[in-house]
Design a protein around this motif. Sequence first.
Motif, PDB file in Angstrom:
ATOM      1  N   ASP A 156       0.987  -1.139   0.020  1.00 35.94           N
ATOM      2  CA  ASP A 156       0.136   0.056   0.008  1.00 35.94           C
ATOM      3  C   ASP A 156       0.705   1.027   0.115  1.00 35.94           C
ATOM      4  O   ASP A 156       1.900   1.405   0.713  1.00 35.94           O
ATOM      5  N   TRP A 157       0.519   2.262  -0.846  1.00 33.29           N
ATOM      6  CA  TRP A 157       1.331   3.434  -0.917  1.00 33.29           C
ATOM      7  C   TRP A 157       0.537   4.682  -0.799  1.00 33.29           C
ATOM      8  O   TRP A 157      -0.620   4.672  -1.212  1.00 33.29           O
ATOM      9  N   ALA A 158       1.152   5.591  -0.116  1.00 35.19           N
ATOM     10  CA  ALA A 158       0.452   6.914   0.078  1.00 35.19           C
ATOM     11  C   ALA A 158       1.304   7.981  -0.238  1.00 35.19           C
ATOM     12  O   ALA A 158       2.366   8.008   0.126  1.00 35.19           O
ATOM     13  N   PHE A 159       0.848   9.036  -0.974  1.00 35.62           N
ATOM     14  CA  PHE A 159       1.633  10.343  -1.370  1.00 35.62           C
ATOM     15  C   PHE A 159       1.926  11.135  -0.090  1.00 35.62           C
ATOM     16  O   PHE A 159       2.834  12.034  -0.163  1.00 35.62           O
ATOM     17  N   THR A 160       0.917  10.755   0.778  1.00 38.84           N
ATOM     18  CA  THR A 160       1.229  11.651   2.097  1.00 38.84           C
ATOM     19  C   THR A 160       2.003  11.060   2.958  1.00 38.84           C
ATOM     20  O   THR A 160       2.315   9.708   3.003  1.00 38.84           O
ATOM     21  N   ASP A 161       3.248  11.564   3.603  1.00 41.14           N
ATOM     22  CA  ASP A 161       4.295  11.043   4.354  1.00 41.14           C
ATOM     23  C   ASP A 161       3.766  10.269   5.630  1.00 41.14           C
ATOM     24  O   ASP A 161       2.780  10.569   6.013  1.00 41.14           O
ATOM     25  N   PRO A 162       4.419   9.323   5.785  1.00 46.60           N
ATOM     26  CA  PRO A 162       3.985   8.405   6.779  1.00 46.60           C
ATOM     27  C   PRO A 162       3.574   8.908   8.371  1.00 46.60           C
ATOM     28  O   PRO A 162       2.689   8.758   8.990  1.00 46.60           O
ATOM     29  N   GLU A 163       4.534   9.995   8.538  1.00 46.80           N
ATOM     30  CA  GLU A 163       4.373  10.646   9.864  1.00 46.80           C
ATOM     31  C   GLU A 163       3.000  11.524   9.931  1.00 46.80           C
ATOM     32  O   GLU A 163       2.405  11.513  11.016  1.00 46.80           O
ATOM     33  N   THR A 164       2.468  11.945   8.876  1.00 47.97           N
ATOM     34  CA  THR A 164       1.226  12.643   8.734  1.00 47.97           C
ATOM     35  C   THR A 164       0.135  11.712   8.997  1.00 47.97           C
ATOM     36  O   THR A 164      -1.049  12.057   9.601  1.00 47.97           O
ATOM     37  N   LEU A 165       0.393  10.630   8.102  1.00 45.81           N
ATOM     38  CA  LEU A 165      -0.620   9.524   8.330  1.00 45.81           C
ATOM     39  C   LEU A 165      -0.927   9.128   9.794  1.00 45.81           C
ATOM     40  O   LEU A 165      -2.038   9.097  10.424  1.00 45.81           O
ATOM     41  N   PHE A 166       0.202   8.955  10.466  1.00 43.74           N
ATOM     42  CA  PHE A 166       0.183   8.434  11.845  1.00 43.74           C
ATOM     43  C   PHE A 166      -0.558   9.826  12.761  1.00 43.74           C
ATOM     44  O   PHE A 166      -1.205   9.337  13.466  1.00 43.74           O
ATOM     45  N   ARG A 167      -0.154  10.869  12.558  1.00 45.60           N
ATOM     46  CA  ARG A 167      -0.576  11.931  13.199  1.00 45.60           C
ATOM     47  C   ARG A 167      -2.063  12.098  12.980  1.00 45.60           C
ATOM     48  O   ARG A 167      -2.867  12.060  13.901  1.00 45.60           O
ATOM     49  N   ASN A 168      -2.679  11.733  11.806  1.00 49.40           N
ATOM     50  CA  ASN A 168      -3.921  12.102  11.742  1.00 49.40           C
ATOM     51  C   ASN A 168      -4.954  10.908  12.145  1.00 49.40           C
ATOM     52  O   ASN A 168      -5.874  11.158  12.953  1.00 49.40           O
ATOM     53  N   ILE A 169      -4.440   9.769  12.094  1.00 50.25           N
ATOM     54  CA  ILE A 169      -5.060   8.505  12.731  1.00 50.25           C
ATOM     55  C   ILE A 169      -5.246   8.683  14.073  1.00 50.25           C
ATOM     56  O   ILE A 169      -6.060   8.197  15.019  1.00 50.25           O
ATOM     57  N   ASN A 170      -4.194   9.358  14.836  1.00 49.05           N
ATOM     58  CA  ASN A 170      -4.110   9.368  16.120  1.00 49.05           C
ATOM     59  C   ASN A 170      -5.173  10.606  16.810  1.00 49.05           C
ATOM     60  O   ASN A 170      -5.717  10.203  17.689  1.00 49.05           O
ATOM     61  N   LEU A 171      -5.337  11.407  15.852  1.00 50.40           N
ATOM     62  CA  LEU A 171      -6.303  12.472  16.135  1.00 50.40           C
ATOM     63  C   LEU A 171      -7.670  12.069  16.063  1.00 50.40           C
ATOM     64  O   LEU A 171      -8.542  12.295  16.812  1.00 50.40           O
ATOM     65  N   SER A 172      -7.715  11.168  15.032  1.00 48.38           N
ATOM     66  CA  SER A 172      -9.289  10.760  14.623  1.00 48.38           C
ATOM     67  C   SER A 172      -8.881   9.285  14.102  1.00 48.38           C
ATOM     68  O   SER A 172      -8.469   9.132  12.857  1.00 48.38           O
ATOM     69  N   TYR A 207      -4.733   5.251   0.025  1.00 56.50           N
ATOM     70  CA  TYR A 207      -3.806   4.568  -0.407  1.00 56.50           C
ATOM     71  C   TYR A 207      -4.135   4.041  -1.876  1.00 56.50           C
ATOM     72  O   TYR A 207      -5.221   4.074  -2.130  1.00 56.50           O
ATOM     73  N   THR A 208      -3.000   4.005  -2.476  1.00 63.08           N
ATOM     74  CA  THR A 208      -3.084   3.339  -3.745  1.00 63.08           C
ATOM     75  C   THR A 208      -2.429   1.730  -3.526  1.00 63.08           C
ATOM     76  O   THR A 208      -1.323   1.474  -3.086  1.00 63.08           O
ATOM     77  N   TYR A 209      -3.221   0.730  -4.053  1.00 62.63           N
ATOM     78  CA  TYR A 209      -2.709  -0.426  -3.562  1.00 62.63           C
ATOM     79  C   TYR A 209      -1.969  -1.061  -4.819  1.00 62.63           C
ATOM     80  O   TYR A 209      -2.247  -0.760  -5.952  1.00 62.63           O
ATOM     81  N   LEU A 210      -0.867  -1.543  -4.624  1.00 59.62           N
ATOM     82  CA  LEU A 210       0.331  -2.041  -5.418  1.00 59.62           C
ATOM     83  C   LEU A 210       0.309  -3.410  -5.634  1.00 59.62           C
ATOM     84  O   LEU A 210       0.339  -4.124  -4.676  1.00 59.62           O
ATOM     85  N   MET A 211       0.899  -3.993  -7.002  1.00 62.52           N
ATOM     86  CA  MET A 211       1.143  -5.293  -7.018  1.00 62.52           C
ATOM     87  C   MET A 211       2.594  -5.279  -8.013  1.00 62.52           C
ATOM     88  O   MET A 211       2.664  -4.661  -9.018  1.00 62.52           O
ATOM     89  N   ASN A 212       3.578  -5.510  -7.354  1.00 59.13           N
ATOM     90  CA  ASN A 212       5.004  -5.255  -7.764  1.00 59.13           C
ATOM     91  C   ASN A 212       5.139  -4.065  -8.196  1.00 59.13           C
ATOM     92  O   ASN A 212       5.698  -3.913  -9.400  1.00 59.13           O
ATOM     93  N   GLY A 213       4.880  -2.925  -7.470  1.00 62.60           N
ATOM     94  CA  GLY A 213       5.172  -1.841  -7.705  1.00 62.60           C
ATOM     95  C   GLY A 213       4.113  -0.913  -8.597  1.00 62.60           C
ATOM     96  O   GLY A 213       4.167   0.231  -8.939  1.00 62.60           O
ATOM     97  N   HIS A 214       3.156  -1.834  -9.251  1.00 64.97           N
ATOM     98  CA  HIS A 214       2.230  -1.272 -10.262  1.00 64.97           C
ATOM     99  C   HIS A 214       0.793  -0.905  -9.657  1.00 64.97           C
ATOM    100  O   HIS A 214       0.446  -1.742  -8.931  1.00 64.97           O
ATOM    101  N   SER A 215       0.225   0.189  -9.960  1.00 64.62           N
ATOM    102  CA  SER A 215      -1.107   0.342  -9.307  1.00 64.62           C
ATOM    103  C   SER A 215      -2.008  -0.414 -10.350  1.00 64.62           C
ATOM    104  O   SER A 215      -1.602  -1.057 -11.428  1.00 64.62           O
ATOM    105  N   PRO A 216      -3.486  -0.376 -10.110  1.00 66.72           N
ATOM    106  CA  PRO A 216      -4.135  -1.279 -10.892  1.00 66.72           C
ATOM    107  C   PRO A 216      -4.351  -0.711 -12.508  1.00 66.72           C
ATOM    108  O   PRO A 216      -4.295  -1.718 -13.248  1.00 66.72           O
ATOM    109  N   ASP A 217      -4.243   0.405 -12.824  1.00 68.03           N
ATOM    110  CA  ASP A 217      -4.231   1.031 -13.762  1.00 68.03           C
ATOM    111  C   ASP A 217      -3.004   0.692 -14.574  1.00 68.03           C
ATOM    112  O   ASP A 217      -3.014   0.579 -15.922  1.00 68.03           O
ATOM    113  N   MET A 218      -1.700   0.488 -13.832  1.00 69.14           N
ATOM    114  CA  MET A 218      -0.403   0.107 -14.545  1.00 69.14           C
ATOM    115  C   MET A 218      -0.407  -1.207 -14.805  1.00 69.14           C
ATOM    116  O   MET A 218       0.273  -1.652 -15.769  1.00 69.14           O
ATOM    117  N   ASN A 219      -1.310  -2.228 -14.012  1.00 75.96           N
ATOM    118  CA  ASN A 219      -1.595  -3.550 -14.734  1.00 75.96           C
ATOM    119  C   ASN A 219      -0.314  -4.368 -14.743  1.00 75.96           C
ATOM    120  O   ASN A 219       0.203  -4.693 -15.894  1.00 75.96           O
TER     121      ASN A 219
END
Length: 599
Positions: free
Chosen positions: A196-212, A263-275
């Motif tokens: 799973d890949w997010a363009f948001t940095d992990p520290e921000t993700l962690f802060r956001n789900i800690n807050l809510s 999240y963008t879910y990846l398979m071997n680094g490929h998004s669903p559209d990259m196939n």
Amino acid sequence: MAQQEEDGLKPLFGTRRRFLQTLGAGMFSAGINAAFPLASWALSSPKYLHNGIGDYHPETYFDLAFRYTPLEIDGRTGTSTAINGTVPGPLIRWREGDTVTMDVTNHMHDTRHTSIHWHGILVPFRMDGVPGVNFSGIQPGETYRYQFRVKQAGTYWYHSHSFLQEQSGSYGPLVIDPKGGEPFHYDRDHVVVLSDWAFTDPETLFRNINLSPEYYIYYKRTVFDYLRDVRKMGFAEANAELLPFRRMNMSPRDLSNVTGYIYTYLMNGHSPDMNWSGKFLPGETVRLRIINSSSMSNFDVRIPGLDMDVVMVDGKAVKPVRCHEFRIGVAETYDVLIRPREANAYTLYAESLDRSGYARGTLAPEPGMQAPVPALRPVPDRKLEDIGMGMMKGKYFGGMSDAMKEKLHHKRMQMQDDAIPGPNGPMPFLPEKDNPNVAMVVMNPQNRLAEPGVGLGNDGWKVLTYKDLVSAEPQPYKATVDREMCINITANMERFIFSLDGKKFTEQPGPYLFKYHERLRLFLVNHTMMEHPMHLHGMWMQLENGADHEEIPYKHTILIKPGEALSVLITPIEKGDWAFHCHLLYHMEAGMFQVVRVA
């Protein structure tokens, strides 16, 4: 320097070399190199990869480097903590019985340290790669040498155990070829890494789900869901199911903290559209080595139109089980054989447990072929019975009756009296009363090994369960149990606190104590509303699933369901300190982590 030498660190000498490293890191972080290419293994797996023909040649030395590297997905560019410039990292291939050496260098000069943990691999404890537990981490500009003898074979993976680097791309596949030949035949070999890949940095993700904790959950129940349940179940039954969740400040859709919304879910680094595409020829037997290297996402995997024979789980062979779908928890690996007979394209489909998105690829005899992609199934709702709280269902209007309170009190006392012996005397199933870290205590934990899991089992096809697994590996450990203990998996999800036995890692009085070469039965009880992939470093867990002792399956990671109680047998074979934790990255970071000391 003495500490560095003890840890295996090799200082990097020479100002010219350090200048070039700094310059290279700066160019990567500035994006001068543009989007980096995928590793060659992730683009296509050649035929006969597994037996030394073609591109594969056994190696015993590997040079690995962490750098900030741009990652482009679907036209957007983010920054990854890549290993050797790719996400996923390079395919590392060992051979059972060889002594292997990996020099790992940290070129990320603004980070405190990095590391590599060889997930599921039996190693000396100083080689396990967990900073603060068994080594001090790889500091910027330093190289750490991992070196050990390979004692096993199968499909595994590796990842950083530093901070939240795993979320930003620090992971890769690991394949170990057996010295005595494979236990089953196949013609072609594909490695499939889910993440799973997010363009948001992990520290921000962690802060956001800690807050809510529901910050990224967009599939919450609505009044229309409630009215649908009233029509289907009746007013009394619908309220009896709903109100206990409300009283506990929980949702029947507490399925995942981070979702396909971000999240963008990846398979071997490929998004669903990259196939991503993998080749086969009709009539071949194809081995798929499926690795879940996600940070927070469990997947349900299927290939519409094809049966799958599960032949290996967490790197260990099992007697083949034919199925159409299986759930793969974070950090688990499943090897399956497929036998396509027609020259058709097939979709390899990995749907997130919460149905918020999917990863997908195509298996086909020719490039460019595609097959229909299944629609996402409806978001499942947990029931009280699903979380071991069925006894709360019933006449719940206006609060709990005195009779029900008395019944629950007696149940608590009974469970307290039936405590399982722990490392320092009896260890109760129930954490201490009024613990702010514990929002829910399961009154009636269940054996759920024969259940496929929430959202599965109602589609008319066979879904794999842990109950189906029968080991095809030798049993080297004795059947007699020397000691028993219990660990409670606990949480206050509303406050985003995750713990073991009601204590976050920072609150634990000391490590869990295992004895060298003892036969230990460990009970795990999940007192939360979510699945937790629990991972034990440095030794195998053998899951007591009803099979004979000689055939109980090996696991390095176990996805334990809400309200579930299960037991594993463990024989610690290496002294030292080892990590035991939930492999949902942000749950581990929030406190669901503990050290096991083997002495």
